[in-house]
Design a protein around this motif. Sequence first.
Motif, PDB file in Angstrom:
ATOM      1  N   PRO A  72       0.788  -1.229   0.000  1.00  0.00           N
ATOM      2  CA  PRO A  72       0.000   0.000   0.000  1.00  0.00           C
ATOM      3  C   PRO A  72       0.821   1.280   0.000  1.00  0.00           C
ATOM      4  O   PRO A  72       0.382   2.310  -0.512  1.00  0.00           O
ATOM      5  CB  PRO A  72      -0.820  -0.115   1.290  1.00  0.00           C
ATOM      6  N   ASP A  73       2.036   1.222   0.596  1.00  0.00           N
ATOM      7  CA  ASP A  73       2.743   2.482   0.812  1.00  0.00           C
ATOM      8  C   ASP A  73       4.272   2.363   0.764  1.00  0.00           C
ATOM      9  O   ASP A  73       4.966   3.333   1.070  1.00  0.00           O
ATOM     10  CB  ASP A  73       2.346   3.076   2.158  1.00  0.00           C
ATOM     11  N   GLY A  74       4.797   1.220   0.408  1.00  0.00           N
ATOM     12  CA  GLY A  74       6.246   1.045   0.354  1.00  0.00           C
ATOM     13  C   GLY A  74       6.807   0.226   1.495  1.00  0.00           C
ATOM     14  O   GLY A  74       8.018  -0.034   1.528  1.00  0.00           O
ATOM     15  N   ARG A  99       3.969   5.047  -2.969  1.00  0.00           N
ATOM     16  CA  ARG A  99       4.907   4.334  -2.118  1.00  0.00           C
ATOM     17  C   ARG A  99       6.168   5.151  -1.907  1.00  0.00           C
ATOM     18  O   ARG A  99       6.568   5.932  -2.767  1.00  0.00           O
ATOM     19  CB  ARG A  99       5.270   2.985  -2.744  1.00  0.00           C
ATOM     20  N   GLU A 100       6.791   4.909  -0.779  1.00  0.00           N
ATOM     21  CA  GLU A 100       8.045   5.582  -0.442  1.00  0.00           C
ATOM     22  C   GLU A 100       8.989   4.553   0.142  1.00  0.00           C
ATOM     23  O   GLU A 100       8.591   3.755   0.997  1.00  0.00           O
ATOM     24  CB  GLU A 100       7.779   6.696   0.569  1.00  0.00           C
ATOM     25  N   CYS A 101      10.228   4.527  -0.342  1.00  0.00           N
ATOM     26  CA  CYS A 101      11.181   3.581   0.221  1.00  0.00           C
ATOM     27  C   CYS A 101      12.607   4.064   0.028  1.00  0.00           C
ATOM     28  O   CYS A 101      12.892   4.934  -0.803  1.00  0.00           O
ATOM     29  CB  CYS A 101      11.000   2.187  -0.369  1.00  0.00           C
ATOM     30  N   VAL A 102      13.484   3.480   0.823  1.00  0.00           N
ATOM     31  CA  VAL A 102      14.916   3.763   0.769  1.00  0.00           C
ATOM     32  C   VAL A 102      15.591   2.628   0.011  1.00  0.00           C
ATOM     33  O   VAL A 102      15.327   1.451   0.281  1.00  0.00           O
ATOM     34  CB  VAL A 102      15.505   3.880   2.187  1.00  0.00           C
ATOM     35  N   ILE A 103      16.439   2.983  -0.960  1.00  0.00           N
ATOM     36  CA  ILE A 103      17.177   1.949  -1.684  1.00  0.00           C
ATOM     37  C   ILE A 103      18.660   2.293  -1.653  1.00  0.00           C
ATOM     38  O   ILE A 103      19.037   3.459  -1.559  1.00  0.00           O
ATOM     39  CB  ILE A 103      16.674   1.790  -3.131  1.00  0.00           C
TER      40      ILE A 103
END
Length: 254
Positions: A72-74, A99-103
């Motif tokens: 739903p959101d990362g 979505r938001e994420c750190v890579i």
Amino acid sequence: MRITRTGLAAAAMALAGTFGITLPHAAHGTQTEADAMLLPPDAAVDGESFGALTARWWQWAERMPIAPFRDPDGRLCELGQEGGVWFLAGTDGTFNAQRECVIPADRHILVPVINMRRSDVRDRRAAHATPKSCEALQASAAVNNERLGSAVVLIDGVRVSDVTRYRIRSDGCFPLIPEMDDDYAKTAADGYWLLLKPLPPGRHTVTVGANYAADDDGFGRMVQNFEYVLHVGGKSQMASAPAGMDGLLVAEGR
């Protein structure tokens, strides 16, 4: 045989969807800054072809405890990520995802724009179970992709000039579950994908919107929308969204 849909596209954060503003199209043959961020369709990363990477994406999605296209959101962004290519996911077509994420830095990024797979999953105890040929699976996976309605992709607010250039087919067929033998869940994949070069550290956005304009088992009219905010190399300070990126643009074919 089982057919599934996933990650199949997505849509741009732009005022267009909500307020009827039309995004400008790049002139035919005109390259954009977003185009410069992409590897060509014949590219390879660490010896894996673009087609092989898309097959591995499907295997990754299949083995996750929670399907990544339902994220739903990362919160599921880091599940199962390994190697030099980071996988993003689309949706199952039932919701618009933000979505938001750190890579990590120095990773290529594989983005599914819109795509299909066909898998031959048979009950081997059934006497009438007839294996499907790879050619038949490939032909089935191609049907909707030959009837693309539209596809819009923005990278950091800049539009990719020609998404249709990036139609990628798997290199023949592959086992959907690698731990099983090659004939179990034999799969062919076909669709539109982008393979991004490693992005500079900092905050980036990838927004996708696409749809089919076909009729095939309920998937031929699929419309999906998603956006990723990617913090490359670690969480960065949130900045205001680029102008025109605060509403979902839904891509529709006519």
